[in-house]
Design an enzyme around this catalytic site. Structure first.
Site, PDB file in Angstrom:
ATOM      1  N   ARG A 141     -19.149  -7.314  17.969  1.00 49.84           N
ATOM      2  CA  ARG A 141     -20.049  -7.862  18.742  1.00 49.84           C
ATOM      3  C   ARG A 141     -19.449  -8.747  19.992  1.00 49.84           C
ATOM      4  NH1 ARG A 141     -22.791 -11.114  14.072  1.00 49.84           N
ATOM      5  NH2 ARG A 141     -21.965 -10.007  12.480  1.00 49.84           N
TER       6      ARG A 141
ATOM      7  N   GLU B 277     -18.937 -19.217   0.165  1.00 56.21           N
ATOM      8  CA  GLU B 277     -20.558 -19.091   0.354  1.00 56.21           C
ATOM      9  C   GLU B 277     -21.094 -19.127  -0.751  1.00 56.21           C
ATOM     10  OE1 GLU B 277     -19.248 -16.416   3.687  1.00 56.21           O
ATOM     11  OE2 GLU B 277     -21.313 -17.254   4.606  1.00 56.21           O
TER      12      GLU B 277
ATOM     13  N   ASN C  98     -15.598 -10.774  10.347  1.00 57.43           N
ATOM     14  CA  ASN C  98     -16.208  -9.835  11.032  1.00 57.43           C
ATOM     15  C   ASN C  98     -17.095 -10.362  12.193  1.00 57.43           C
ATOM     16  OD1 ASN C  98     -14.675  -7.504  10.262  1.00 57.43           O
ATOM     17  ND2 ASN C  98     -16.107  -7.682   8.273  1.00 57.43           N
TER      18      ASN C  98
ATOM     19  N   ASN D   7      -6.254 -16.132   7.622  1.00 61.77           N
ATOM     20  CA  ASN D   7      -4.966 -15.031   7.386  1.00 61.77           C
ATOM     21  C   ASN D   7      -4.252 -14.931   8.753  1.00 61.77           C
ATOM     22  OD1 ASN D   7      -5.304 -14.468   4.639  1.00 61.77           O
ATOM     23  ND2 ASN D   7      -7.301 -13.657   5.280  1.00 61.77           N
TER      24      ASN D   7
ATOM     25  N   ASN E 195     -26.601 -11.509  -2.725  1.00 68.76           N
ATOM     26  CA  ASN E 195     -26.577 -11.713  -1.338  1.00 68.76           C
ATOM     27  C   ASN E 195     -26.999 -10.257  -1.024  1.00 68.76           C
ATOM     28  OD1 ASN E 195     -26.009 -11.341   1.563  1.00 68.76           O
ATOM     29  ND2 ASN E 195     -23.982 -11.960   1.467  1.00 68.76           N
TER      30      ASN E 195
ATOM     31  N   VAL F  94     -10.129 -13.815   9.646  1.00 69.72           N
ATOM     32  CA  VAL F  94      -9.157 -14.026  10.603  1.00 69.72           C
ATOM     33  C   VAL F  94      -8.644 -15.685  10.359  1.00 69.72           C
ATOM     34  CG1 VAL F  94      -8.761 -13.875  13.017  1.00 69.72           C
ATOM     35  CG2 VAL F  94     -10.327 -12.419  11.957  1.00 69.72           C
TER      36      VAL F  94
ATOM     37  N   LYS G 168     -24.310  -7.747  -2.739  1.00 66.90           N
ATOM     38  CA  LYS G 168     -23.401  -8.546  -3.003  1.00 66.90           C
ATOM     39  C   LYS G 168     -23.998  -9.575  -4.332  1.00 66.90           C
ATOM     40  CE  LYS G 168     -20.770  -8.667   1.041  1.00 66.90           C
ATOM     41  NZ  LYS G 168     -20.407  -9.201   2.335  1.00 66.90           N
TER      42      LYS G 168
ATOM     43  N   ARG H 140      -6.130  -7.232  12.199  1.00 69.24           N
ATOM     44  CA  ARG H 140      -4.709  -6.780  11.541  1.00 69.24           C
ATOM     45  C   ARG H 140      -4.366  -5.747  12.488  1.00 69.24           C
ATOM     46  NH1 ARG H 140      -6.944  -6.904   5.682  1.00 69.24           N
ATOM     47  NH2 ARG H 140      -8.630  -6.158   6.639  1.00 69.24           N
TER      48      ARG H 140
ATOM     49  N   ARG I  18     -29.167 -15.424  -0.851  1.00 73.17           N
ATOM     50  CA  ARG I  18     -28.923 -15.729   0.633  1.00 73.17           C
ATOM     51  C   ARG I  18     -29.950 -15.375   1.561  1.00 73.17           C
ATOM     52  NH1 ARG I  18     -25.152 -12.512   4.787  1.00 73.17           N
ATOM     53  NH2 ARG I  18     -25.202 -13.817   6.325  1.00 73.17           N
TER      54      ARG I  18
ATOM     55  N   HIS J 251     -24.431 -18.212   9.667  1.00 73.31           N
ATOM     56  CA  HIS J 251     -23.168 -18.730   8.887  1.00 73.31           C
ATOM     57  C   HIS J 251     -23.167 -19.934   8.475  1.00 73.31           C
ATOM     58  CE1 HIS J 251     -20.515 -15.598  11.446  1.00 73.31           C
ATOM     59  NE2 HIS J 251     -20.954 -14.943  10.149  1.00 73.31           N
TER      60      HIS J 251
HETATM   61  P1  ADP Z   1     -17.014 -10.931   6.864  1.00 73.65           P
HETATM   62  O1  ADP Z   1     -17.416 -11.388   8.124  1.00 73.65           O
HETATM   63  O2  ADP Z   1     -17.513  -9.385   6.594  1.00 73.65           O
HETATM   64  O3  ADP Z   1     -17.128 -11.771   5.442  1.00 73.65           O
HETATM   65  P2  ADP Z   1     -14.072 -11.462   6.601  1.00 73.65           P
HETATM   66  O4  ADP Z   1     -14.298 -13.009   6.606  1.00 73.65           O
HETATM   67  O5  ADP Z   1     -13.505 -11.086   5.259  1.00 73.65           O
HETATM   68  O6  ADP Z   1     -15.512 -10.724   7.087  1.00 73.65           O
HETATM   69  O7  ADP Z   1     -13.099 -11.171   7.623  1.00 73.65           O
HETATM   70  C1  ADP Z   1     -12.608  -9.829   7.757  1.00 73.65           C
HETATM   71  C2  ADP Z   1     -11.847  -9.674   8.936  1.00 73.65           C
HETATM   72  O8  ADP Z   1     -10.456 -10.318   8.666  1.00 73.65           O
HETATM   73  C3  ADP Z   1     -11.120  -8.364   8.989  1.00 73.65           C
HETATM   74  O9  ADP Z   1     -11.884  -7.818  10.128  1.00 73.65           O
HETATM   75  C4  ADP Z   1      -9.802  -8.627   9.644  1.00 73.65           C
HETATM   76  O10 ADP Z   1      -9.734  -8.440  10.872  1.00 73.65           O
HETATM   77  C5  ADP Z   1      -9.639 -10.009   9.280  1.00 73.65           C
HETATM   78  N1  ADP Z   1      -8.302 -10.223   8.586  1.00 73.65           N
HETATM   79  C6  ADP Z   1      -8.097 -10.176   7.097  1.00 73.65           C
HETATM   80  N2  ADP Z   1      -6.646 -10.184   6.822  1.00 73.65           N
HETATM   81  C7  ADP Z   1      -6.109 -10.453   7.875  1.00 73.65           C
HETATM   82  C8  ADP Z   1      -4.725 -10.797   8.219  1.00 73.65           C
HETATM   83  N3  ADP Z   1      -4.032 -10.809   7.314  1.00 73.65           N
HETATM   84  N4  ADP Z   1      -4.561 -11.037   9.473  1.00 73.65           N
HETATM   85  C9  ADP Z   1      -5.324 -10.910  10.506  1.00 73.65           C
HETATM   86  N5  ADP Z   1      -6.533 -10.756  10.212  1.00 73.65           N
HETATM   87  C10 ADP Z   1      -6.971 -10.566   9.227  1.00 73.65           C
END
Ligand code: ADP
Length: 380
Positions: free
Chosen positions: A222, A362, A192, A315, A10, A312, A17, A265, A74, A163
């Site tokens: 965004r 992915e 993100n 988690n 990627n 998000v 990555k 978070r 990718r 995505h």
């Molecule tokens: P990307 O889109 O860069 O692949 P991720 O899918 O890893 O990113 O998501 C990153 C986001 O996940 C972080 O910005 C954070 O806000 C959120 N995140 C990670 N762990 C937690 C948690 N325990 N609680 C809430 N949000 C979380």
């Protein structure tokens, strides 16, 4: 028979990555960052891929290994040309190059990665897996913006969606989890970047990102959906340049624009402490999500599964609970205990719609799609 090994690359604008997979197993993975930044030891994508090759060799998994079957890349934007994973040839790279104006921040990095690995392993099949491909099945009604058609066609303005690898993987897993492989699924990919999709029988019918990855849900930095009139207003009355508007919406919007923090978070910690800016940001985020769930329910007619994924989605019990709160009349509910414990199924037994949490993968999806298009002669 030995399990086929696929190297997944990627290659982004400033990072590469990688993951080396053997079937479902991840043998190695890593990231090389800050490519081309001032003071960075990594001058360009060639240097970054050299580091990747060194890291793999250090683990006895060299890029020159005869056990490597293929390399999967990718690629962010496939336009309308690429609706499936595609074996890379000179003609294919030329076509990806032609799509650079549609994804100026992404496709050049993807191409750079492809060029380097093709030089390193000219003998190996290399496959491009496009972020847009899974969404190529959305109907003209869903894909077309209501603007002057001649202008739209000339400049290739339409909704593409992004995505796609994640939506493909998660929708399939979620449908299987519900025992409805041909069922109707709403996927909420919340990282993100964030996007939603409506999938029926494995075919994508709608997705929230558009011509660019800016449309749709509220994201880390965004804005997501916005009255297009705001753009002209910012330029005309706000005196902002297009560069400034672009930066504000892509980097200074979303949760960061609303409350200063783009990490969910941090937003949730401030929320718990009663911070009013974080409260507003969180409510805007969840309101937008709920609105899309309702819209996609209408697009699908019936819904079997709603799947949360991404950092998000995987988690944050609070986001999942808040976004789906009050939808019992639609057969949608979240069991607080299951949700807090982060179980795979978080809806109560007996509700019409199963709500699930599915970690996205992915890299695995790219590896699978890469193997699926290899020339038949490679499959004994
Ligand atoms: P990307 O889109 O860069 O692949 P991720 O899918 O890893 O990113 O998501 C990153 C986001 O996940 C972080 O910005 C954070 O806000 C959120 N995140 C990670 N762990 C937690 C948690 N325990 N609680 C809430 N949000 C979380």
């Amino acid at each position: 028979m030995t399990v086929k090994r696929v190297l997944v690359i990627n290659s982004g604008s400033s990072s590469v990555k990688y993951a080396l997979l053997a079937g479902e197993d991840r043998l190695a993975s890593g990231i090389v960052e800050r490519i081309g930044e001032p003071g960075s030891p990594v001058a360009d994508h060639g240097a970054a891929l050299d580091i990747v090759a060194d890291e793999l060799a250090g683990q006895g998994l060299g890029i020159d290994s005869p056990e490597l079957t293929a390399i999967g890349h990718r690629v962010v934007h496939g336009g309308t040309d690429f609706t499936e994973p595609t074996l890379i040839t000179d003609e294919v790279t030329a076509m990806i190059e032609e799509l650079v104006p549609l994804a100026p921040l992404h496709n050049p990095g993807n191409l750079a990665g492809i060029e380097v690995t093709r030089r390193l392993r000219p003998d190996l099949p290399q496959v491009a897996v496009f972020d847009t491909a899974f969404h190529s099945t959305i109907s003209p009604a869903a894909a077309t913006y209501a603007i002057d058609r001649e202008v739209a066609e000339r400049l290739r303005i339409r909704r593409y969606g992004f995505h796609g690898t994640s939506h493909a993987y998660v929708s399939r897993e979620a449908a299987a989890e519900a025992g409805r492989p041909d069922g109707n699924v709403i996927v909420l990919h919340l990282g993100n970047g964030a996007s939603a999709s409506a999938v029926s029988g494995g075919r994508c019918l709608e997705t929230s990102m558009g011509m660019t990855p800016l449309e749709g849900l509220v994201m880390g930095t965004r804005s997501g959906d916005l009255d297009p009139g705001v753009l002209t207003y910012l330029a005309r009355t706000g005196g902002m340049s297009f560069e400034e508007i672009d930066t504000m919406l892509n980097r200074g919007g979303g949760m960061r624009g609303l409350c200063g923090d783009n990490d969910m978070r941090a937003v949730q910690e401030r929320l718990a402490a009663g911070d009013p800016d974080a409260e507003l940001a969180f409510s805007v985020y969840c309101h937008r999500l709920r609105k899309y769930v309702g819209a996609y329910y209408a697009v699908l007619g019936t819904v079997d599964v709603i799947a949360f994924t991404g950092g998000v989605g995987e988690n944050s019990p609070l986001v999942r609970q808040t976004a789906l709160d009050g939808l019992e009349a639609l057969g949608i509910a979240v069991d607080p205990g299951r949700n807090e414990r982060g179980e795979r199924v978080i809806s109560p037994d007996g509700t019409a719609v199963r709500v699930v949490v599915i970690p996205t993968n992915e890299e695995l999806e790219i590896a699978r799609q890469t193997l699926a298009v290899l020339p038949r002669t490679k499959h004994p």
